[in-house]
Enzyme design. Structure first.
Site, short mmCIF file in Angstrom:
data_model
loop_
_atom_site.label_atom_id
_atom_site.label_comp_id
_atom_site.label_asym_id
_atom_site.label_seq_id
_atom_site.Cartn_x
_atom_site.Cartn_y
_atom_site.Cartn_z
N CYS A 33 -23.55 -151.75 48.21
CA CYS A 33 -23.97 -153.20 48.44
C CYS A 33 -24.94 -153.08 49.43
CB CYS A 33 -22.66 -153.76 49.00
SG CYS A 33 -20.97 -153.31 48.70
N ASP A 35 -24.71 -152.39 52.58
CA ASP A 35 -24.42 -152.32 54.03
C ASP A 35 -22.97 -151.73 54.46
OD1 ASP A 35 -23.13 -154.54 53.03
OD2 ASP A 35 -24.37 -156.11 54.25
N CYS A 58 -29.22 -154.37 56.79
CA CYS A 58 -30.34 -155.25 57.22
C CYS A 58 -30.30 -155.45 58.66
CB CYS A 58 -30.36 -156.43 56.27
SG CYS A 58 -28.97 -157.49 56.41
N CYS A 102 -23.55 -161.32 55.89
CA CYS A 102 -23.46 -160.20 56.89
C CYS A 102 -22.71 -160.23 57.82
CB CYS A 102 -24.94 -159.86 57.04
SG CYS A 102 -26.09 -159.65 55.88
#
Lengths: 148, 393
Positions: A33, A35, A58, A102
């Site tokens: 994915c 992360d 990120c 996130c």
């Protein structure tokens, strides 16, 4: 784009690293994915006294990880469980809409770590093993329909 | 050094050259006439457009009447593919393309699939090359169009366009190439390559944004894309973007004149960068063909780190580059190009594209090589994936 606070936490992340003999470790996300967050907690009398993290991801993933470690320290495990992805995002002065997923990573990581702690202290039955428990991309991310 | 911006993203866009701006300016101000008007400033605009058309034709080895100005490279791609498909559907409904096309081609093909056309998306090898044999094998009696990009925007791989053109011609199938990345970087001649349709975009070769062109070989059956006035010989309505068209003309002329020198300069920067990154940074993979690649393109995957983080850190050091990471595309999946060359999601997320251009120097590469290895190391130290590698499991 990112707020100044996000950029600050990305460029100067707080609490990067590992805790030796951590009382709890939570790891969520997967490389597929894009992360992964791993959080280490030191807990005394159900109060989180230290937190460290390692994150592959990120800018927003790193910044939310950093903020999440700041937010949990000093909290009881009960209070920490109440930290929402929104709270993490708000503490960073917001995230761009496409990056909201996130912040879920941080919330999930805290929950996973506390689950680990409860299992280790015999207060929760381990209900899954490794891979089976591994979260899929869709569990963490929300689908977006933004085109570049 | 830190205050200077070093721009390594010429595949995204380029600055407009001052000589180009200079030629464009009068057409914004005193020479503002509508090219369809009969009086003198109208006629002047018309003349400027035709001069630009000649410059484009000359650069491509085409006839002036085969050049049609559009609003962008994407529009040229849309027109070429939909235009040929709809105009030739009595002959067949099959289109051949590749898995690594720009979205302007891929999404257009997908749209046509929803409208009854059949599309073959050819796979590519690990370097991003499509095989000529595969193209040959994909041809069916109902194939009406082959559309294959000249050079890939992400990994820089240059396709065997001349060989594909030959096959298309032998089989009497129209051949379109999206040459948006190639024009201005490598020599392109539509006749030598047997190309029937070719898309280009001015802002990729130091011209303005918002203007492109489609080369349509004389005799190609294609529908009109924008209906309205009689501009572009009735095939593409819209009051012409005169300053943009003039800018495109000047930019393509300059690019063609300086092609050899520019090419050599970029290859020099590219090869040095590839060599030094390979030498200085462990756990990396060069994406795209080592030699059959655009002169200015460098694309590496850095294991255990994510591309957007890398871009942000480079940006803080004054370096502008790009990545095929999902996080930079706004979708959940990394670049379709990187996945098509067989990269795992993990490695595709950690890609970095550097695309060199006119203003870049060896000092810029010195600086990149000073900061990049440190940034990669810093992000890896933060990565739980790297931790596992260091521990050896």
């Amino acid at each position: 784009m990112y707020s100044e606070k996000v950029m600050d936490h990305f460029m100067n992340p707080r609490n990067v690293g590992e805790i030796e003999n951590a009382d709890a470790i939570g790891e969520v996300g997967n490389a597929k994915c894009g992360d992964i967050m791993k959080i280490y907690l030191k807990i005394e009398n159900d109060v989180i006294i230290d937190a460290k993290f390692k994150t592959f991801g990120c800018g927003a993933a790193v910044a939310t990880s950093s903020m999440a470690t700041e937010l949990v320290v000093g909290k009881t495990i009960e209070e920490a469980l109440k930290i929402t992805n929104k709270a993490v995002a708000e503490a960073l002065d917001g995230l761009p809409p496409v990056k909201m997923h996130c912040s879920n990573l941080a919330e999930e990581a805290i929950k996973a770590a506390i689950e680990d702690y409860l299992v280790k202290t015999g207060r929760l039955e381990k209900n899954c093993d490794g891979e089976v428990c591994g979260r899929r991309c869709d569990d963490i991310h929300h689908h977006m329909d933004i085109e570049d | 050094m830190e205050n200077k911006m070093i721009y390594f993203d010429h595949a995204a866009t380029t600055p407009v050259k001052p000589e180009v701006v200079e030629e464009m300016m009068p057409y914004y101000t005193n020479k503002f006439g509508n090219a369809s008007s009969i009086y003198s400033i109208g006629r002047e605009s018309k003349k400027a457009i035709e001069e630009a058309r000649e410059r484009v034709a000359k650069a491509l080895g085409a006839m002036t009447r085969e050049i049609f100005f559009t609003g962008s490279g994407s529009e040229a791609d849309n027109w070429a593919i939909k235009g040929v498909a709809y105009s030739n559907k009595d002959r067949g409904n099959h289109i051949i393309t590749t898995a690594i096309e720009h979205h302007a081609v891929l999404h257009t093909c997908q749209y046509l699939e929803s409208d009854g056309f059949e599309v073959t998306y050819l796979p590519v090898d690990e370097n991003g090359l499509v095989s000529v044999e595969q193209v040959r094998k994909a041809i069916k009696p109902n194939t009406i169009l082959i559309t294959i990009m000249f050079a890939n925007n992400e990994i820089g791989t240059i396709q065997p366009i001349a060989e594909i053109g030959k096959i298309a011609k032998e089989n009497n199938i129209y051949f379109h190439t999206d040459a948006v990345q190639a024009i201005g970087s490598i020599p392109v001649n539509v006749n030598e390559l047997n190309v029937d349709l070719l898309s280009l975009s001015a802002h990729k070769f130091y011209g303005p944004k918002g203007v492109g062109a489609l080369y349509i070989r004389k005799g190609v059956k294609i529908t009109t894309f924008l209906h309205g006035g009689a501009q572009e010989r009735g095939r593409r309505a819209s009051t012409e973007n005169v300053p943009g068209i003039v800018g495109l003309g000047k930019a393509i002329e300059l690019a063609t004149e300086n092609l050899e020198q520019y090419n050599k300069k970029l290859i020099d920067l590219r090869d040095r960068t590839i060599e030094e990154i390979t030498k200085k940074v462990p756990f990396i993979k060069l994406n795209g063909d080592r030699y059959k690649r655009l002169p200015g393109n460098v694309n590496f995957s850095f294991e255990f780190i994510e591309g957007e983080s890398l871009l942000l850190m480079l940006d803080m050091k004054g370096i502008a580059a790009s990545s095929g990471s999902a996080c930079t595309s706004g979708s959940l999946d990394p670049s379709h190009v990187l996945l098509a060359i067989g990269l795992s999601h993990e490695i595709a997320h950690g890609s970095l594209r550097i695309s060199f251009g006119d203003e870049n120097t060896h000092e810029d590469v010195d600086y990149l090589m000073e900061v990049l290895p440190l940034i990669v190391e810093r992000l890896r130290e933060m990565s739980p994936l790297y931790e596992k590698v260091k521990r050896g499991n």
